[in-house]
Enzyme design. Structure first.
Site, PDB file in Angstrom:
ATOM      1  N   ALA A  74      48.499  74.053  21.197  1.00 21.03           N
ATOM      2  CA  ALA A  74      47.932  75.111  20.364  1.00 21.03           C
ATOM      3  C   ALA A  74      46.410  75.030  20.277  1.00 21.03           C
ATOM      4  O   ALA A  74      45.743  76.046  20.116  1.00 21.03           O
ATOM      5  CB  ALA A  74      48.542  75.063  18.971  1.00 21.03           C
ATOM      6  N   GLN A 182      52.869  76.418  13.275  1.00 21.78           N
ATOM      7  CA  GLN A 182      53.773  75.845  12.266  1.00 21.78           C
ATOM      8  C   GLN A 182      54.970  76.754  11.981  1.00 21.78           C
ATOM      9  O   GLN A 182      55.936  76.314  11.362  1.00 21.78           O
ATOM     10  CB  GLN A 182      53.017  75.587  10.956  1.00 21.78           C
ATOM     11  CG  GLN A 182      51.912  74.541  11.073  1.00 21.78           C
ATOM     12  CD  GLN A 182      52.452  73.130  11.180  1.00 21.78           C
ATOM     13  OE1 GLN A 182      53.621  72.859  10.878  1.00 21.78           O
ATOM     14  NE2 GLN A 182      51.613  72.202  11.611  1.00 21.78           N
ATOM     15  N   SER A 202      52.917  75.713  19.935  1.00 21.86           N
ATOM     16  CA  SER A 202      52.922  74.408  20.576  1.00 21.86           C
ATOM     17  C   SER A 202      54.327  73.806  20.534  1.00 21.86           C
ATOM     18  O   SER A 202      55.034  73.939  19.540  1.00 21.86           O
ATOM     19  CB  SER A 202      51.952  73.510  19.798  1.00 21.86           C
ATOM     20  OG  SER A 202      51.740  72.318  20.488  1.00 21.86           O
ATOM     21  N   HIS A 204      55.314  70.603  20.524  1.00 28.50           N
ATOM     22  CA  HIS A 204      55.605  69.363  19.803  1.00 28.50           C
ATOM     23  C   HIS A 204      55.816  69.525  18.299  1.00 28.50           C
ATOM     24  O   HIS A 204      56.167  68.571  17.615  1.00 28.50           O
ATOM     25  CB  HIS A 204      54.532  68.296  20.080  1.00 28.50           C
ATOM     26  CG  HIS A 204      53.235  68.480  19.370  1.00 28.50           C
ATOM     27  ND1 HIS A 204      52.959  67.859  18.174  1.00 28.50           N
ATOM     28  CD2 HIS A 204      52.131  69.206  19.677  1.00 28.50           C
ATOM     29  CE1 HIS A 204      51.722  68.190  17.793  1.00 28.50           C
ATOM     30  NE2 HIS A 204      51.204  69.004  18.689  1.00 28.50           N
ATOM     31  N   CYS A 328      39.896  59.642   1.804  1.00 27.09           N
ATOM     32  CA  CYS A 328      39.036  58.538   1.433  1.00 27.09           C
ATOM     33  C   CYS A 328      38.664  57.703   2.655  1.00 27.09           C
ATOM     34  O   CYS A 328      37.616  57.086   2.684  1.00 27.09           O
ATOM     35  CB  CYS A 328      39.711  57.663   0.392  1.00 27.09           C
ATOM     36  SG  CYS A 328      38.763  57.544  -1.131  1.00 27.09           S
TER      37      CYS A 328
HETATM   38  C1  LIG Z   1      48.290  75.278  12.670  1.00 27.36           C
HETATM   39  C2  LIG Z   1      47.985  74.384  13.817  1.00 27.36           C
HETATM   40  N1  LIG Z   1      47.253  74.847  14.832  1.00 27.36           N
HETATM   41  C3  LIG Z   1      46.976  74.067  15.894  1.00 27.36           C
HETATM   42  C4  LIG Z   1      47.417  72.775  15.989  1.00 27.36           C
HETATM   43  C5  LIG Z   1      47.088  71.958  17.209  1.00 27.36           C
HETATM   44  O1  LIG Z   1      48.170  71.934  18.070  1.00 27.36           O
HETATM   45  P1  LIG Z   1      48.223  70.996  19.362  1.00 27.36           P
HETATM   46  O2  LIG Z   1      48.452  69.634  18.840  1.00 27.36           O
HETATM   47  O3  LIG Z   1      49.366  71.515  20.146  1.00 27.36           O
HETATM   48  O4  LIG Z   1      46.932  71.147  20.076  1.00 27.36           O
HETATM   49  C6  LIG Z   1      48.189  72.259  14.951  1.00 27.36           C
HETATM   50  C7  LIG Z   1      48.677  70.864  14.969  1.00 27.36           C
HETATM   51  O5  LIG Z   1      47.999  69.937  14.572  1.00 27.36           O
HETATM   52  C8  LIG Z   1      48.469  73.081  13.837  1.00 27.36           C
HETATM   53  O6  LIG Z   1      49.197  72.615  12.815  1.00 27.36           O
HETATM   54  S1  FES Z   2      38.309  54.489  -0.014  1.00 27.13           S
HETATM   55 FE1  FES Z   2      37.769  55.546  -1.791  1.00 27.13          FE
HETATM   56  S2  FES Z   2      38.496  54.184  -3.284  1.00 27.13           S
HETATM   57 FE2  FES Z   2      38.719  53.054  -1.516  1.00 27.13          FE
END
Ligand SMILES: Cc1ncc(COP(=O)(O)O)c(C=O)c1O
Ligand code: FES
Lengths: 404, 137
Positions: A74, A182, A202, A204, A328
């Site tokens: 994708a 999705q 996609s 996968h 984070c």
């Molecule tokens: C909404 C959306 N678009 C595109 C992608 C990318 O897809 P791909 O991993 O097949 O390149 C993803 C997946 O991460 C996705 O969730």
């Molecule tokens: S990475 Fe933000 S609190 Fe530890």
């Protein structure tokens, strides 16, 4: 006893369905031919398999087989759709409309063409993730060539009003592209009924292999063309050169066939499990569901456990493979831009977890997940100074924090 | 990213979680970080006024596993130290002890800030000058 760890990150990727794998295997060894080899049976056999897969895929989304352009996934499909339309329709205009909650493969591609001279309008969704059709209409100019709005969101699962959006595009003579990565295989998608001109998806994400995807490009009413982004042998009607990934494509086709046959039952089963998970977790205090709950993919939920930090929580639920809107770990320390676009405060975004259910998720796994999450949230709240303050009735918004 | 066994140990069996009475004149409280940044640490010390030794230390932390582990470790190190000696605890000692990766160094900085902030609170209660902020940038 359930087998640990439990995979609940099916929006990131899905395992290959054993039936898909079985269909693919002969194309690695026995029928290894190049689908473009016209002079011998090895090539013919491969071409035949690709043609068959193209039909299986076309049937799932209601298009003609010639309208499917195979890509590596994708990300590539999104690149080809946006860059390819930008170049092909340069005479017509340079304005594109998209949304701030799109996948990076859309947003970063838009940034790229912006540098080349494109104008992009980024619509902001409302707090439940849906875009406003009024704002969309207002954004259109006489230079607008394409609207690109994703079908179902990868972080919160919100489904946009695709038909209404495409009606607006059509009325204004603008192309409509959707990143349906999705949604395909999870909910019914029909390019004609939905009025889609270009569509990325996609394998996968739907129990097919990684590294293979497709771009649907409409051939009639209107006839859409994209400028190739990969030069070479002129495969895929000149729109995407490169020797076809035959085993991958065979698997993609099989995955689409299975999805078509099993989608209705699977969606019902998964949304029931998802609802069970949500209901049980909502029994705790200060738990929120992010994004619109009515227009949503059946297999995903994004929840915030207030006063608990997402990454800390993920460490606490180590038997579950999930993802968090808290970033984070990333260099920026910025939480998910999708959740922020929904207007979530940073503290709730930091407290979010995405649960993505899939074909192989069982009820026992969900029951285990419920207990595991509850336990971890309770334990972490006992450790959380914010929870203690909340319980004492202190207004956290009034405190002057020492941000560092 | 895998966590070190010491981080996992402190995260799973945190030492000295809890709350001391803020209004007690022998208790110093430090509250650092911000919910928007994804980490808030509260660290408290109880000082024996006669000996100047830290008798008890407690924490509560909202943050990632490394932040929780850093504060848990800090309370362990604080107990039994004199107030001035406590100021010598450096965030890099925490990084080393917990084997924190570079992206998690700020979690240890937060713990050091919390120690300083708790000691300052205690100093002010005792009518002493607060220590100047330590500059890091
Ligand atoms: C909404 C959306 N678009 C595109 C992608 C990318 O897809 P791909 O991993 O097949 O390149 C993803 C997946 O991460 C996705 O969730
Ligand atoms: S990475 Fe933000 S609190 Fe530890």
């Amino acid at each position: 006893m359930v087998k640990l760890p439990i995979y609940l990150d099916n929006n990131a990727t899905t395992p290959v369905d054993p039936r898909v794998l079985e269909a693919m295997l002969p194309y690695f060894t026995e029928h290894f031919g190049n689908a473009a080899s016209r002079n011998h049976s090895f090539g013919w056999k491969a071409e035949e398999a690709v043609d068959y897969a193209r039909e299986q895929i076309a049937r799932l989304v209601g298009c003609a087989d010639k309208e499917i352009i195979f890509t590596s996934g994708a990300t590539e499909s999104n690149n080809l759709a946006i860059k390819g339309v930008y170049e092909m329709y340069a005479q017509k205009g340079n304005h594109f409309i998209t949304v701030t909650t799109e996948h990076k493969a859309i947003l970063d591609t838009c940034k790229h063409i912006e540098k080349l001279g494109a104008e992009i309008t980024y619509l902001e969704p409302d707090t439940d993730g849906l875009i406003s059709l009024k704002e969309l209409e207002n954004a259109i100019t006489d230079k607008t060539v394409m609207i690109s709005v994703m079908y179902g969101n990868n972080e919160v699962g919100v489904i946009q009003p695709i038909k209404e959006i495409s009606d607006i595009a059509r009325k204004n003579g603008i192309l409509f592209h959707t990143d349906a990565t999705q949604a395909i295989g999870k909910i019914p998608v029909d390019v004609d009924k939905d009025g889609i001109d270009l569509m990325s998806f996609s394998a996968h994400k739907m129990y097919g292999p990684k590294g293979v995807g497709a771009l649907y490009v409409r051939r009639k009413n209107p006839r859409v063309k994209v400028t190739a982004q990969m030069d070479g042998g002129g495969h895929e009607r000149g729109m995407r050169s490169g020797t076809l990934n035959v085993p991958g494509i065979v698997g993609f086709g099989k995955a689409c066939e299975i999805a078509q046959n099993e989608m209705t039952g699977e969606a019902a089963r998964l949304s029931a499990l998802r609802d069970k998970l949500e209901r049980a977790l909502m029994h705790m205090e200060e738990v929120y569901i992010n994004g619109n709950r009515e227009n949503r993919l059946p297999h995903v939920t994004n929840m915030s456990f207030k006063y608990v930090e997402g990454e800390g929580l993920i460490m606490g639920i180590k038997d579950l493979a999930v993802s968090s809107g808290s970033a984070c770990t990333s260099a920026s320390l910025e939480p998910s831009y999708v959740l922020k676009s929904l207007g979530l405060n940073d503290d709730l975004a930091h407290s979010s977890i995405r649960f993505g259910l899939g074909r192989f998720t069982t009820e026992e796994e969900i029951d285990f997940a419920i207990e595991h999450v509850k336990e971890a949230v309770t334990k972490l709240r006992e450790m959380s100074p914010l929870w203690e303050m909340f319980k004492e009735g202190i207004d956290l918004d009034k405190i002057v924090w020492q941000a560092h | 990213m895998a966590y070190s066994t010491k981080v996992i140990d402190h995260y799973s069996n945190p030492r000295n979680i809890g709350t001391l009475d803020k209004s007690d004149p022998s208790v110093g409280t430090g509250l650092v970080g911000a919910p928007e940044c994804g980490d808030v640490m509260r660290l408290q010390i109880k000082v024996n006024d006669e000996t100047g030794m830290i008798e008890d230390a407690r924490f509560k932390t909202f943050g990632c596993g490394s932040a929780i582990a850093s504060s848990s470790l800090a309370t362990e190190w604080l107990k039994g130290k004199g107030v001035d000696e406590a100021l010598t605890i450096d965030n890099m000692d925490i990084v080393e002890e917990l084997a924190l990766p570079p992206v998690k160094i700020h979690c240890s900085v937060l713990a050091e800030d919390a120690i300083r902030s708790a000691i300052n609170d205690y100093r002010v209660k005792k009518g002493l000058e607060p220590l100047a902020d330590k500059k890091r940038y």
